[in-house]
Design a protein around this motif. Structure first.
Motif, PDB file in Angstrom:
ATOM      1  N   GLU A 116       7.778  -9.784   1.776  1.00  9.98           N
ATOM      2  CA  GLU A 116       8.930  -8.998   2.203  1.00  9.98           C
ATOM      3  C   GLU A 116       8.882  -7.583   1.648  1.00  9.98           C
ATOM      4  O   GLU A 116       9.252  -6.622   2.345  1.00  9.98           O
ATOM      5  CB  GLU A 116      10.215  -9.695   1.772  1.00  9.98           C
ATOM      6  N   ASP A 117       8.422  -7.415   0.410  1.00 11.05           N
ATOM      7  CA  ASP A 117       8.323  -6.077  -0.177  1.00 11.05           C
ATOM      8  C   ASP A 117       7.330  -5.214   0.590  1.00 11.05           C
ATOM      9  O   ASP A 117       7.539  -4.010   0.769  1.00 11.05           O
ATOM     10  CB  ASP A 117       7.890  -6.168  -1.644  1.00 11.05           C
ATOM     11  N   ALA A 118       6.230  -5.816   1.038  1.00 13.49           N
ATOM     12  CA  ALA A 118       5.179  -5.054   1.723  1.00 13.49           C
ATOM     13  C   ALA A 118       5.525  -4.761   3.181  1.00 13.49           C
ATOM     14  O   ALA A 118       5.247  -3.668   3.682  1.00 13.49           O
ATOM     15  CB  ALA A 118       3.861  -5.811   1.648  1.00 13.49           C
ATOM     16  N   LEU A 119       6.154  -5.708   3.867  1.00 12.78           N
ATOM     17  CA  LEU A 119       6.403  -5.536   5.300  1.00 12.78           C
ATOM     18  C   LEU A 119       7.841  -5.166   5.621  1.00 12.78           C
ATOM     19  O   LEU A 119       8.138  -4.753   6.746  1.00 12.78           O
ATOM     20  CB  LEU A 119       6.010  -6.797   6.076  1.00 12.78           C
ATOM     21  N   GLY A 120       8.735  -5.330   4.668  1.00 15.48           N
ATOM     22  CA  GLY A 120      10.123  -4.975   4.911  1.00 15.48           C
ATOM     23  C   GLY A 120      10.854  -5.935   5.819  1.00 15.48           C
ATOM     24  O   GLY A 120      11.902  -5.598   6.376  1.00 15.48           O
ATOM     25  N   ARG A 121      10.327  -7.127   5.961  1.00 16.82           N
ATOM     26  CA  ARG A 121      10.977  -8.132   6.804  1.00 16.82           C
ATOM     27  C   ARG A 121      10.497  -9.519   6.389  1.00 16.82           C
ATOM     28  O   ARG A 121       9.539  -9.661   5.631  1.00 16.82           O
ATOM     29  CB  ARG A 121      10.653  -7.899   8.284  1.00 16.82           C
ATOM     30  N   ALA A 122      11.178 -10.514   6.901  1.00 14.84           N
ATOM     31  CA  ALA A 122      10.789 -11.897   6.621  1.00 14.84           C
ATOM     32  C   ALA A 122       9.529 -12.239   7.404  1.00 14.84           C
ATOM     33  O   ALA A 122       9.241 -11.647   8.450  1.00 14.84           O
ATOM     34  CB  ALA A 122      11.917 -12.843   7.031  1.00 14.84           C
ATOM     35  N   PRO A 123       8.757 -13.209   6.931  1.00 15.29           N
ATOM     36  CA  PRO A 123       7.620 -13.676   7.732  1.00 15.29           C
ATOM     37  C   PRO A 123       8.100 -14.354   9.006  1.00 15.29           C
ATOM     38  O   PRO A 123       9.161 -14.983   9.027  1.00 15.29           O
ATOM     39  CB  PRO A 123       6.915 -14.676   6.800  1.00 15.29           C
ATOM     40  N   TRP A 137      -5.104  -7.451   0.240  1.00 18.37           N
ATOM     41  CA  TRP A 137      -3.757  -7.494   0.803  1.00 18.37           C
ATOM     42  C   TRP A 137      -3.083  -6.129   0.753  1.00 18.37           C
ATOM     43  O   TRP A 137      -2.560  -5.644   1.765  1.00 18.37           O
ATOM     44  CB  TRP A 137      -2.904  -8.530   0.089  1.00 18.37           C
ATOM     45  N   SER A 138      -3.071  -5.502  -0.400  1.00 18.67           N
ATOM     46  CA  SER A 138      -2.374  -4.216  -0.545  1.00 18.67           C
ATOM     47  C   SER A 138      -2.931  -3.175   0.413  1.00 18.67           C
ATOM     48  O   SER A 138      -2.181  -2.401   1.018  1.00 18.67           O
ATOM     49  CB  SER A 138      -2.482  -3.711  -1.988  1.00 18.67           C
ATOM     50  N   ALA A 139      -4.252  -3.153   0.574  1.00 22.51           N
ATOM     51  CA  ALA A 139      -4.877  -2.165   1.452  1.00 22.51           C
ATOM     52  C   ALA A 139      -4.541  -2.411   2.917  1.00 22.51           C
ATOM     53  O   ALA A 139      -4.472  -1.463   3.712  1.00 22.51           O
ATOM     54  CB  ALA A 139      -6.389  -2.183   1.248  1.00 22.51           C
ATOM     55  N   GLY A 140      -4.334  -3.663   3.303  1.00 22.77           N
ATOM     56  CA  GLY A 140      -4.098  -3.962   4.712  1.00 22.77           C
ATOM     57  C   GLY A 140      -2.645  -4.143   5.097  1.00 22.77           C
ATOM     58  O   GLY A 140      -2.308  -4.116   6.285  1.00 22.77           O
ATOM     59  N   ALA A 141      -1.764  -4.302   4.112  1.00 25.38           N
ATOM     60  CA  ALA A 141      -0.368  -4.622   4.413  1.00 25.38           C
ATOM     61  C   ALA A 141       0.323  -3.537   5.225  1.00 25.38           C
ATOM     62  O   ALA A 141       1.129  -3.833   6.111  1.00 25.38           O
ATOM     63  CB  ALA A 141       0.392  -4.874   3.117  1.00 25.38           C
ATOM     64  N   ARG A 142       0.032  -2.281   4.930  1.00 28.79           N
ATOM     65  CA  ARG A 142       0.694  -1.196   5.664  1.00 28.79           C
ATOM     66  C   ARG A 142       0.367  -1.280   7.147  1.00 28.79           C
ATOM     67  O   ARG A 142       1.250  -1.096   7.998  1.00 28.79           O
ATOM     68  CB  ARG A 142       0.297   0.162   5.099  1.00 28.79           C
ATOM     69  N   GLU A 143      -0.893  -1.565   7.488  1.00 25.46           N
ATOM     70  CA  GLU A 143      -1.261  -1.663   8.900  1.00 25.46           C
ATOM     71  C   GLU A 143      -0.568  -2.848   9.568  1.00 25.46           C
ATOM     72  O   GLU A 143      -0.163  -2.759  10.735  1.00 25.46           O
ATOM     73  CB  GLU A 143      -2.780  -1.781   9.026  1.00 25.46           C
ATOM     74  N   SER A 160       2.366  -3.903   8.724  1.00 23.53           N
ATOM     75  CA  SER A 160       3.783  -3.533   8.851  1.00 23.53           C
ATOM     76  C   SER A 160       4.038  -2.688  10.091  1.00 23.53           C
ATOM     77  O   SER A 160       5.177  -2.612  10.566  1.00 23.53           O
ATOM     78  CB  SER A 160       4.250  -2.779   7.603  1.00 23.53           C
ATOM     79  N   LEU A 161       2.997  -2.061  10.621  1.00 16.45           N
ATOM     80  CA  LEU A 161       3.145  -1.205  11.797  1.00 16.45           C
ATOM     81  C   LEU A 161       3.062  -1.974  13.112  1.00 16.45           C
ATOM     82  O   LEU A 161       3.349  -1.422  14.171  1.00 16.45           O
ATOM     83  CB  LEU A 161       2.072  -0.104  11.780  1.00 16.45           C
ATOM     84  N   LEU A 162       2.650  -3.244  13.037  1.00 19.75           N
ATOM     85  CA  LEU A 162       2.557  -4.044  14.257  1.00 19.75           C
ATOM     86  C   LEU A 162       3.950  -4.401  14.761  1.00 19.75           C
ATOM     87  O   LEU A 162       4.868  -4.651  13.981  1.00 19.75           O
ATOM     88  CB  LEU A 162       1.771  -5.329  13.989  1.00 19.75           C
ATOM     89  N   ASP A 163       4.094  -4.420  16.068  1.00 18.58           N
ATOM     90  CA  ASP A 163       5.370  -4.784  16.692  1.00 18.58           C
ATOM     91  C   ASP A 163       5.649  -6.267  16.446  1.00 18.58           C
ATOM     92  O   ASP A 163       4.899  -7.118  16.929  1.00 18.58           O
ATOM     93  CB  ASP A 163       5.294  -4.508  18.189  1.00 18.58           C
ATOM     94  N   PRO A 164       6.701  -6.618  15.709  1.00 17.28           N
ATOM     95  CA  PRO A 164       6.971  -8.034  15.423  1.00 17.28           C
ATOM     96  C   PRO A 164       7.300  -8.852  16.666  1.00 17.28           C
ATOM     97  O   PRO A 164       7.243 -10.080  16.625  1.00 17.28           O
ATOM     98  CB  PRO A 164       8.158  -7.987  14.453  1.00 17.28           C
ATOM     99  N   GLN A 165       7.642  -8.184  17.749  1.00 17.80           N
ATOM    100  CA  GLN A 165       7.864  -8.915  18.993  1.00 17.80           C
ATOM    101  C   GLN A 165       6.562  -9.279  19.682  1.00 17.80           C
ATOM    102  O   GLN A 165       6.502 -10.235  20.457  1.00 17.80           O
ATOM    103  CB  GLN A 165       8.739  -8.085  19.950  1.00 17.80           C
ATOM    104  N   GLY A 166       5.510  -8.516  19.381  1.00 12.34           N
ATOM    105  CA  GLY A 166       4.225  -8.756  20.033  1.00 12.34           C
ATOM    106  C   GLY A 166       3.248  -9.559  19.207  1.00 12.34           C
ATOM    107  O   GLY A 166       2.319 -10.165  19.752  1.00 12.34           O
ATOM    108  N   VAL A 167       3.445  -9.577  17.889  1.00 11.47           N
ATOM    109  CA  VAL A 167       2.544 -10.308  16.983  1.00 11.47           C
ATOM    110  C   VAL A 167       3.369 -10.964  15.891  1.00 11.47           C
ATOM    111  O   VAL A 167       4.150 -10.300  15.207  1.00 11.47           O
ATOM    112  CB  VAL A 167       1.500  -9.372  16.325  1.00 11.47           C
ATOM    113  N   LEU A 205      -7.261  -6.907  12.865  1.00 11.48           N
ATOM    114  CA  LEU A 205      -6.614  -5.779  13.540  1.00 11.48           C
ATOM    115  C   LEU A 205      -7.314  -5.440  14.851  1.00 11.48           C
ATOM    116  O   LEU A 205      -6.660  -5.058  15.832  1.00 11.48           O
ATOM    117  CB  LEU A 205      -6.576  -4.574  12.609  1.00 11.48           C
ATOM    118  N   ALA A 206      -8.631  -5.596  14.880  1.00 16.17           N
ATOM    119  CA  ALA A 206      -9.361  -5.348  16.123  1.00 16.17           C
ATOM    120  C   ALA A 206      -8.987  -6.366  17.192  1.00 16.17           C
ATOM    121  O   ALA A 206      -8.756  -6.007  18.360  1.00 16.17           O
ATOM    122  CB  ALA A 206     -10.866  -5.380  15.858  1.00 16.17           C
TER     123      ALA A 206
END
Length: 291
Positions: A119-126, A54-60, A62-69, A34-35
């Motif tokens: 998909e359950d954690a990020l709400g989107r496909a990889p 994984w569970s602890a980091g998945a939310r962070e 999910s907040l990343l812009d999928p267009q940028g990362v 993340l850094a």
């Protein structure tokens, strides 16, 4: 194909993607990833959905812009798969794959479960799929993986199909020593060509080549020298793999190498070298779309 290659070679800047593997394996890796994302040093993150963190980091993530990362699935059969019974050492996985002794039904179930968890954690496909220790390219595994992609994402013709990691390496001159060149060649020989043919058959995109393979030895200066050679040899569409991480006191055989990689990638010198070598860092999906 030739015209496309020539167009890439003569572009004003070489465009590559830097990818960090093993997100979710432990907290120190998550924090480092993340850094580096925040600094703009990496543009792809491979998620190990069975990892303890994984569970602890998945939310962070999910907040990343999928267009940028690009956030991808790091398919894992050797360290933290979701079904404990499928876990096997890498040498065993390779041997069983080439001997046709993998449990197909169990493997298919594991692949689906890892996609579901992502998909359950990020709400989107990889954005893409690769493999922990490159297992995604092994016989049987690669076929089941591509089958799952085609079943899950039939809208691939609109450009939304996840891309697949190609492990084909660069030439010998891109490596600091013969040993790491040999390691890169062995990794590629385990399935890069067969996976590439399968991907082409089904119009699944891939990165051009894989940079970043080495034996995880040496200090920061040694890693820096390797990195500068990879950057010097980079071509448009290449993927530079790394395993950055911070120390947490947990048992991790790569802990020292992870911290060294984090320090070098996070340095001002890395940013300066990227600019000096006329390289542009972009998410792989953007590079592939611009072909």
């Amino acid at each position: 194909m030739r015209a496309r290659h020539e167009r890439w070679q003569h572009s004003s800047a070489r465009e590559i993607c830097v990818c960090v593997d093993d997100f979710g394996l432990h907290r120190g890796i998550n924090e480092a990833v993340l850094a580096l994302v925040g600094m703009g040093r990496v543009q792809a993150v491979s998620a190990q959905v069975g990892g303890p963190a994984w569970s602890a980091g998945a939310r962070e993530l999910s907040l990343l812009d999928p267009q940028g990362v690009d956030v991808g699935l790091h398919l894992d059969l050797t360290e933290c798969p979701l079904q404990a019974g499928i876990r096997m050492p890498l040498k065993e996985a390779i041997g069983r794959a080439y001997a046709g002794r993998l449990n197909v039904a169990q493997l298919r179930s594991e692949i689906r479960a890892q996609f579901d968890a992502f998909e359950d954690a990020l709400g989107r496909a990889p954005a893409y799929v690769d493999g922990h220790q490159h297992v995604h390219q092994l016989p049987v595994v690669r076929s089941l993986l591509v089958q799952e992609l085609l079943l899950r994402y039939p809208e691939r013709n609109t450009g939304r199909m996840p891309w697949l990691r190609n492990t084909r390496g660069p030439s010998r001159k891109a490596h600091a020593d013969w040993g790491t060149w040999a390691k890169a060649e062995v990794i590629a020989a385990l399935g890069s060509r067969a996976l590439a043919l399968l991907a082409q058959r089904h119009a699944v995109a891939q990165n051009r080549r894989l940079l970043g393979v080495y034996d995880f030895s040496g200090d920061a200066q040694a890693y820096g020298r390797r990195l500068w050679r990879w950057l010097g040899a980079a071509e448009n569409g290449d993927l530079l793999m790394c395993h950055a991480g911070l120390s947490t006191g947990q048992a991790d055989p790569l802990a020292r190498a992870r911290f060294i990689e984090f320090s070098v990638l996070g340095s001002l010198e890395f940013a300066e070298r990227v600019a000096f070598k006329n390289i542009r860092l972009r998410p792989m999906h953007q590079i592939l779309e611009s072909r």
